[in-house]
Design a protein around this motif. Structure first.
Motif, PDB file in Angstrom:
ATOM      1  N   SER A  11       6.584   5.581   3.074  1.00  0.00           N
ATOM      2  CA  SER A  11       7.301   6.016   1.881  1.00  0.00           C
ATOM      3  C   SER A  11       8.017   7.438   1.677  1.00  0.00           C
ATOM      4  CB  SER A  11       6.208   5.879   0.730  1.00  0.00           C
ATOM      5  OG  SER A  11       5.313   6.877   0.801  1.00  0.00           O
ATOM      6  N   THR A  12       8.785   7.566   0.885  1.00  0.00           N
ATOM      7  CA  THR A  12       9.335   9.064   0.725  1.00  0.00           C
ATOM      8  C   THR A  12       9.306   9.197  -0.759  1.00  0.00           C
ATOM      9  OG1 THR A  12      11.501   7.714   0.553  1.00  0.00           O
ATOM     10  CG2 THR A  12      10.889   8.850   2.764  1.00  0.00           C
ATOM     11  N   PRO A  13       9.193  10.557  -1.120  1.00  0.00           N
ATOM     12  CA  PRO A  13       9.309  11.073  -2.247  1.00  0.00           C
ATOM     13  C   PRO A  13      10.562  11.167  -3.284  1.00  0.00           C
ATOM     14  CG  PRO A  13       9.132  13.053  -1.054  1.00  0.00           C
ATOM     15  CD  PRO A  13       9.037  11.800  -0.063  1.00  0.00           C
ATOM     16  N   ASN A  14      10.715  11.109  -4.402  1.00  0.00           N
ATOM     17  CA  ASN A  14      12.031  11.291  -5.100  1.00  0.00           C
ATOM     18  C   ASN A  14      12.831  10.568  -4.906  1.00  0.00           C
ATOM     19  OD1 ASN A  14      10.541  13.462  -6.538  1.00  0.00           O
ATOM     20  ND2 ASN A  14      10.734  14.687  -4.780  1.00  0.00           N
ATOM     21  N   GLN A  15      14.413  10.890  -4.246  1.00  0.00           N
ATOM     22  CA  GLN A  15      15.416   9.945  -3.734  1.00  0.00           C
ATOM     23  C   GLN A  15      15.472  10.217  -2.266  1.00  0.00           C
ATOM     24  OE1 GLN A  15      16.243   7.544  -5.370  1.00  0.00           O
ATOM     25  NE2 GLN A  15      15.918   7.967  -7.281  1.00  0.00           N
ATOM     26  N   ALA A  64       0.892  -1.351  -0.178  1.00  0.00           N
ATOM     27  CA  ALA A  64      -0.083   0.087   0.029  1.00  0.00           C
ATOM     28  C   ALA A  64       0.776   1.389  -0.131  1.00  0.00           C
ATOM     29  CB  ALA A  64      -0.819   0.070   1.383  1.00  0.00           C
ATOM     30  N   ALA A  65       1.902   1.107   0.767  1.00  0.00           N
ATOM     31  CA  ALA A  65       2.711   2.583   0.825  1.00  0.00           C
ATOM     32  C   ALA A  65       3.555   2.573  -0.572  1.00  0.00           C
ATOM     33  CB  ALA A  65       3.911   2.194   1.789  1.00  0.00           C
ATOM     34  N   ALA A  66       3.873   1.485  -1.253  1.00  0.00           N
ATOM     35  CA  ALA A  66       4.561   1.352  -2.657  1.00  0.00           C
ATOM     36  C   ALA A  66       3.541   1.976  -3.744  1.00  0.00           C
ATOM     37  CB  ALA A  66       5.091   0.174  -2.995  1.00  0.00           C
ATOM     38  N   THR A  67       2.250   1.511  -3.907  1.00  0.00           N
ATOM     39  CA  THR A  67       1.406   1.681  -4.628  1.00  0.00           C
ATOM     40  C   THR A  67       0.735   3.235  -4.334  1.00  0.00           C
ATOM     41  OG1 THR A  67      -0.386   0.428  -3.603  1.00  0.00           O
ATOM     42  CG2 THR A  67       0.843  -0.502  -5.599  1.00  0.00           C
ATOM     43  N   GLY A  68       0.806   3.403  -2.925  1.00  0.00           N
ATOM     44  CA  GLY A  68       0.176   4.826  -2.662  1.00  0.00           C
ATOM     45  C   GLY A  68       1.111   6.052  -2.844  1.00  0.00           C
ATOM     46  N   ARG A  69       2.307   5.886  -3.048  1.00  0.00           N
ATOM     47  CA  ARG A  69       3.454   6.876  -3.168  1.00  0.00           C
ATOM     48  C   ARG A  69       3.160   7.705  -4.651  1.00  0.00           C
ATOM     49  NH1 ARG A  69       5.626  10.906  -1.519  1.00  0.00           N
ATOM     50  NH2 ARG A  69       5.735   9.996   0.265  1.00  0.00           N
ATOM     51  N   PHE A  70       2.677   8.837  -4.383  1.00  0.00           N
ATOM     52  CA  PHE A  70       2.229   9.498  -5.655  1.00  0.00           C
ATOM     53  C   PHE A  70       3.550   9.995  -6.505  1.00  0.00           C
ATOM     54  CE2 PHE A  70       1.406  13.292  -8.399  1.00  0.00           C
ATOM     55  CZ  PHE A  70       0.015  12.968  -8.951  1.00  0.00           C
ATOM     56  N   GLY A  71       3.502   9.516  -7.931  1.00  0.00           N
ATOM     57  CA  GLY A  71       4.701  10.124  -8.467  1.00  0.00           C
ATOM     58  C   GLY A  71       6.020   9.097  -8.205  1.00  0.00           C
ATOM     59  N   SER A  72       7.038   9.635  -8.155  1.00  0.00           N
ATOM     60  CA  SER A  72       8.440   8.793  -7.766  1.00  0.00           C
ATOM     61  C   SER A  72       8.823   8.834  -6.318  1.00  0.00           C
ATOM     62  CB  SER A  72       9.337   9.346  -9.061  1.00  0.00           C
ATOM     63  OG  SER A  72       9.005   9.341 -10.177  1.00  0.00           O
ATOM     64  N   GLY A  73       9.266   7.637  -6.182  1.00  0.00           N
ATOM     65  CA  GLY A  73       9.765   7.591  -4.917  1.00  0.00           C
ATOM     66  C   GLY A  73      10.019   6.187  -4.287  1.00  0.00           C
ATOM     67  N   TRP A  74      10.067   5.755  -2.987  1.00  0.00           N
ATOM     68  CA  TRP A  74      10.519   4.774  -2.511  1.00  0.00           C
ATOM     69  C   TRP A  74       9.549   4.341  -1.341  1.00  0.00           C
ATOM     70  CZ3 TRP A  74      15.005   1.781  -3.625  1.00  0.00           C
ATOM     71  CH2 TRP A  74      15.713   2.428  -4.543  1.00  0.00           C
ATOM     72  N   ALA A  75       9.270   3.004  -1.322  1.00  0.00           N
ATOM     73  CA  ALA A  75       8.582   2.713   0.075  1.00  0.00           C
ATOM     74  C   ALA A  75       9.412   1.845   0.819  1.00  0.00           C
ATOM     75  CB  ALA A  75       7.273   1.722  -0.477  1.00  0.00           C
ATOM     76  N   TRP A  76       9.129   1.913   1.997  1.00  0.00           N
ATOM     77  CA  TRP A  76      10.314   1.328   3.138  1.00  0.00           C
ATOM     78  C   TRP A  76       9.734   0.461   4.223  1.00  0.00           C
ATOM     79  CZ3 TRP A  76      15.143   2.775   1.478  1.00  0.00           C
ATOM     80  CH2 TRP A  76      15.073   4.046   0.690  1.00  0.00           C
ATOM     81  N   LEU A  77      10.307  -0.558   4.563  1.00  0.00           N
ATOM     82  CA  LEU A  77      10.449  -1.194   6.032  1.00  0.00           C
ATOM     83  C   LEU A  77      11.529  -0.712   6.764  1.00  0.00           C
ATOM     84  CD1 LEU A  77       8.942  -3.337   7.786  1.00  0.00           C
ATOM     85  CD2 LEU A  77      10.498  -4.849   6.793  1.00  0.00           C
ATOM     86  N   VAL A  78      11.135  -0.047   7.931  1.00  0.00           N
ATOM     87  CA  VAL A  78      12.399   0.527   8.729  1.00  0.00           C
ATOM     88  C   VAL A  78      12.314   0.122  10.226  1.00  0.00           C
ATOM     89  CG1 VAL A  78      12.387   2.628   7.305  1.00  0.00           C
ATOM     90  CG2 VAL A  78      11.195   2.671   9.485  1.00  0.00           C
TER      91      VAL A  78
END
Ligand code: MN3
Length: 249
Positions: A187-191, A162-176
């Protein structure tokens, strides 16, 4: 655990003094003889360094999940450019920087060029490690940790997806793992990444997926969810557990 701990750990890792043996031996125990080749192949050394490491597998090795052309362009063009531009930015802004973590800890005071490219470099160097041809199975130890937090591995995957598909535009999803040693998904945007002081989502990255279209478009086109679902087949859970043990030690 706070960012200071991350920095201290990074320094230790750089010096090669991290007690990674504990993590490795637990994996040997957990994985048993059927996974005997996994535990000995790599000792987690903390975090990526300042250079782009060899990929470690062929461009076609992640098929059928990721195609060879995507891998080749991703590694030799996109990721290589982040590394080069990061190197240039470091030389201009903070020559002698000791670690990527130290840069991320002060990211808000540095340039957008450095933010985008140091993030891009770190994220990709990690991403290549988080994947392995055929995948590496989750140990019973890590499975128990994930189940204790999320109820089930399936639920963790659902939230990560959900975090990966929900990130609008480009970015990353994470398990931390966060400062309270709890697993978190976001998730975070861009890089950007969760080590950056300016990130809304913080923690030590255990697993991350690149959801920029360049990571999946040739094979999946607009179907990011299909890429994310297929990606589980090539996740290197050994790397995830090694990072977890490193982060909480
Ligand atoms: Mn990418």
């Amino acid at each position: 655990m706070n960012r200071r701990n991350f920095l201290d750990k990074s320094t230790k890792a750089t010096l090669g003094t991290i007690a990674a043996g504990a993590a490795v031996s637990s994996l040997v125990t957990a994985c048993g003889s059927s996974k005997k080749t996994v535990a000995a192949e790599k000792i987690y050394t903390g975090t990526p360094g300042f250079t782009q490491k060899p990929l470690g597998y062929d461009y076609k090795a992640l098929l059928p999940v990721i195609d060879a052309t995507t891998m080749e362009i991703h590694y030799t063009k996109h990721a290589a450019a982040y590394t080069k531009n990061m190197t240039d930015a470091i030389a201009a802004e903070i020559p002698g920087a000791k670690s990527l973590e130290s840069i991320f800890a002060g990211m808000s005071k540095l340039s957008t060029k450095l933010r985008n490219n140091a993030g891009g470099h770190y994220n990709h160097e990690s991403y290549w490690q988080w994947m392995k041809p055929g995948g590496v199975a989750m140990s019973p130890n890590l499975k128990a940790i994930i189940e204790a937090q999320f109820g089930s591995v399936s639920e963790m995957r659902t939230q990560f997806g959900a975090a990966a598909t929900g990130r609008f535009g480009s970015g990353w999803a994470w398990l931390v793992v966060d400062a309270n040693k709890k697993l978190q998904i976001g998730s975070t945007p861009n890089q950007d990444n969760p080590l950056m002081d300016l990130s809304d989502f913080k923690g030590y990255p255990l697993l991350g997926i690149d959801v920029w279209e360049h990571a999946y478009y040739l094979k999946y086109q607009n179907k990011r969810a299909d890429y994310v679902t297929a990606w589980w087949d090539i996740v290197n859970w050994y790397e995830v557990e090694a990072r977890y043990n490193f982060a909480i030690s």
